[in-house]
Design a protein around this motif. Structure first.
Motif, mmCIF file in Angstrom:
data_model
loop_
_atom_site.group_PDB
_atom_site.id
_atom_site.type_symbol
_atom_site.label_atom_id
_atom_site.label_comp_id
_atom_site.label_asym_id
_atom_site.label_seq_id
_atom_site.Cartn_x
_atom_site.Cartn_y
_atom_site.Cartn_z
ATOM 1 N N GLY A 1 0.798 -1.226 0.000
ATOM 2 C CA GLY A 1 0.000 0.000 0.000
ATOM 3 C C GLY A 1 0.828 1.271 0.000
ATOM 4 O O GLY A 1 0.279 2.355 -0.166
ATOM 5 N N ASP A 2 2.145 1.149 0.174
ATOM 6 C CA ASP A 2 3.005 2.336 0.133
ATOM 7 C C ASP A 2 3.023 2.939 -1.267
ATOM 8 O O ASP A 2 3.061 2.204 -2.273
ATOM 9 N N TYR A 3 3.009 4.257 -1.329
ATOM 10 C CA TYR A 3 3.183 4.977 -2.586
ATOM 11 C C TYR A 3 4.594 5.544 -2.636
ATOM 12 O O TYR A 3 5.111 6.015 -1.623
ATOM 13 N N SER A 4 5.188 5.497 -3.822
ATOM 14 C CA SER A 4 6.514 6.066 -4.043
ATOM 15 C C SER A 4 6.508 6.889 -5.315
ATOM 16 O O SER A 4 5.992 6.443 -6.348
ATOM 17 N N ILE A 5 7.079 8.067 -5.213
ATOM 18 C CA ILE A 5 7.275 8.902 -6.393
ATOM 19 C C ILE A 5 8.663 8.596 -6.903
ATOM 20 O O ILE A 5 9.649 8.674 -6.157
ATOM 21 N N ILE A 6 8.747 8.239 -8.173
ATOM 22 C CA ILE A 6 10.011 7.834 -8.766
ATOM 23 C C ILE A 6 10.599 8.999 -9.559
ATOM 24 O O ILE A 6 9.934 9.579 -10.422
ATOM 25 N N LEU A 7 11.872 9.283 -9.244
ATOM 26 C CA LEU A 7 12.591 10.379 -9.891
ATOM 27 C C LEU A 7 13.419 9.864 -11.055
ATOM 28 O O LEU A 7 13.883 8.719 -11.051
ATOM 29 N N ASP A 8 13.640 10.725 -12.030
ATOM 30 C CA ASP A 8 14.561 10.404 -13.115
ATOM 31 C C ASP A 8 15.980 10.787 -12.697
ATOM 32 O O ASP A 8 16.220 11.192 -11.553
ATOM 33 N N GLY A 9 16.918 10.686 -13.621
ATOM 34 C CA GLY A 9 18.313 10.985 -13.324
ATOM 35 C C GLY A 9 18.592 12.437 -13.023
ATOM 36 O O GLY A 9 19.655 12.774 -12.488
ATOM 37 N N GLU A 10 17.648 13.305 -13.334
ATOM 38 C CA GLU A 10 17.803 14.731 -13.019
ATOM 39 C C GLU A 10 16.967 15.117 -11.802
ATOM 40 O O GLU A 10 16.703 16.291 -11.564
ATOM 41 N N GLU A 11 16.536 14.096 -11.054
ATOM 42 C CA GLU A 11 15.750 14.266 -9.829
ATOM 43 C C GLU A 11 14.406 14.958 -10.062
ATOM 44 O O GLU A 11 13.906 15.692 -9.216
ATOM 45 N N GLN A 12 13.820 14.652 -11.217
ATOM 46 C CA GLN A 12 12.489 15.160 -11.545
ATOM 47 C C GLN A 12 11.493 14.006 -11.436
ATOM 48 O O GLN A 12 11.733 12.912 -11.950
ATOM 49 N N ALA A 13 10.370 14.259 -10.784
ATOM 50 C CA ALA A 13 9.350 13.234 -10.575
ATOM 51 C C ALA A 13 8.718 12.835 -11.904
ATOM 52 O O ALA A 13 8.268 13.696 -12.662
ATOM 53 N N GLN A 14 8.674 11.532 -12.148
ATOM 54 C CA GLN A 14 8.139 11.044 -13.418
ATOM 55 C C GLN A 14 7.031 10.013 -13.272
ATOM 56 O O GLN A 14 6.281 9.788 -14.212
ATOM 57 N N ALA A 15 6.935 9.374 -12.097
ATOM 58 C CA ALA A 15 5.957 8.295 -11.952
ATOM 59 C C ALA A 15 5.622 8.095 -10.483
ATOM 60 O O ALA A 15 6.396 8.471 -9.595
ATOM 61 N N ILE A 16 4.476 7.464 -10.252
ATOM 62 C CA ILE A 16 4.079 7.046 -8.917
ATOM 63 C C ILE A 16 3.771 5.559 -8.988
ATOM 64 O O ILE A 16 3.049 5.108 -9.879
ATOM 65 N N ILE A 17 4.354 4.826 -8.064
ATOM 66 C CA ILE A 17 4.090 3.395 -7.970
ATOM 67 C C ILE A 17 3.459 3.098 -6.612
ATOM 68 O O ILE A 17 3.608 3.867 -5.665
ATOM 69 N N CYS A 18 2.750 1.981 -6.551
ATOM 70 C CA CYS A 18 2.148 1.522 -5.298
ATOM 71 C C CYS A 18 2.632 0.093 -5.047
ATOM 72 O O CYS A 18 2.531 -0.765 -5.933
#
Length: 153
Positions: A70-87
């Motif tokens: 149930g945890d949500y994580s915001i995934i960053l790209d190599g430039e530390e920009q948010a690109q996705a959310i996973i659960c």
């Protein structure tokens, strides 16, 4: 806090009619290049699993809590920009030696086999462990997360 992560979360929260702000923010791997490569596998749907060493949650991750369903994580790209959310959907904690062919496949990298998974994860884990003068062992516990991509930028 990462402003791109906050913005992405606010968009997701609005779309899903959520009220909480409980999420982590991180990138895959240990380099900008690896972050981008693994993120691409997530965005394409090939990567739905990830693994880390259990003992690093106490040493490298500054006592970060273990992942939970149930945890949500915001995934960053190599430039530390948010690109996705996973659960997180499943969390397995098992010895490295017990990682299965299914785990290797779900990681979504390379040939998507256990042999490939071992060929890239053992050196990666050895590199991470060297920082703490801990030798690699196939008995070390691996935290394996199965996740779902729930939102992308």
């Amino acid at each position: 806090m990462n402003q791109s992560a906050i913005s992405l979360w606010e968009r997701f929260k609005k779309e899903q009619s959520m009220t909480h702000d409980k999420y982590g923010v991180w990138a895959f791997g240990n380099s900008p290049e690896m972050a981008d490569e693994l993120l691409a596998h997530v965005l394409s749907g090939e990567k739905t699993g990830t693994s880390s060493l259990h003992l690093l949650y106490k040493r490298a991750f500054e006592n970060e809590k273990l992942p939970e369903v149930g945890d949500y994580s915001i995934i960053l790209d190599g430039e530390e920009q948010a690109q996705a959310i996973i659960c997180t959907k499943v969390v397995d904690i098992l010895p490295y030696s017990d990682i299965s062919e299914v785990h290797g496949y779900l990681e979504g990298e390379g040939a998507r086999t256990l042999a490939y998974w071992r060929s890239v994860h053992q050196p990666f884990f050895e590199q991470e462990l060297a920082k703490y003068q801990v030798p690699f062992s196939e008995e070390l516990l691996v935290v394996y997360e199965l996740f779902e991509l729930v939102f992308k930028n």
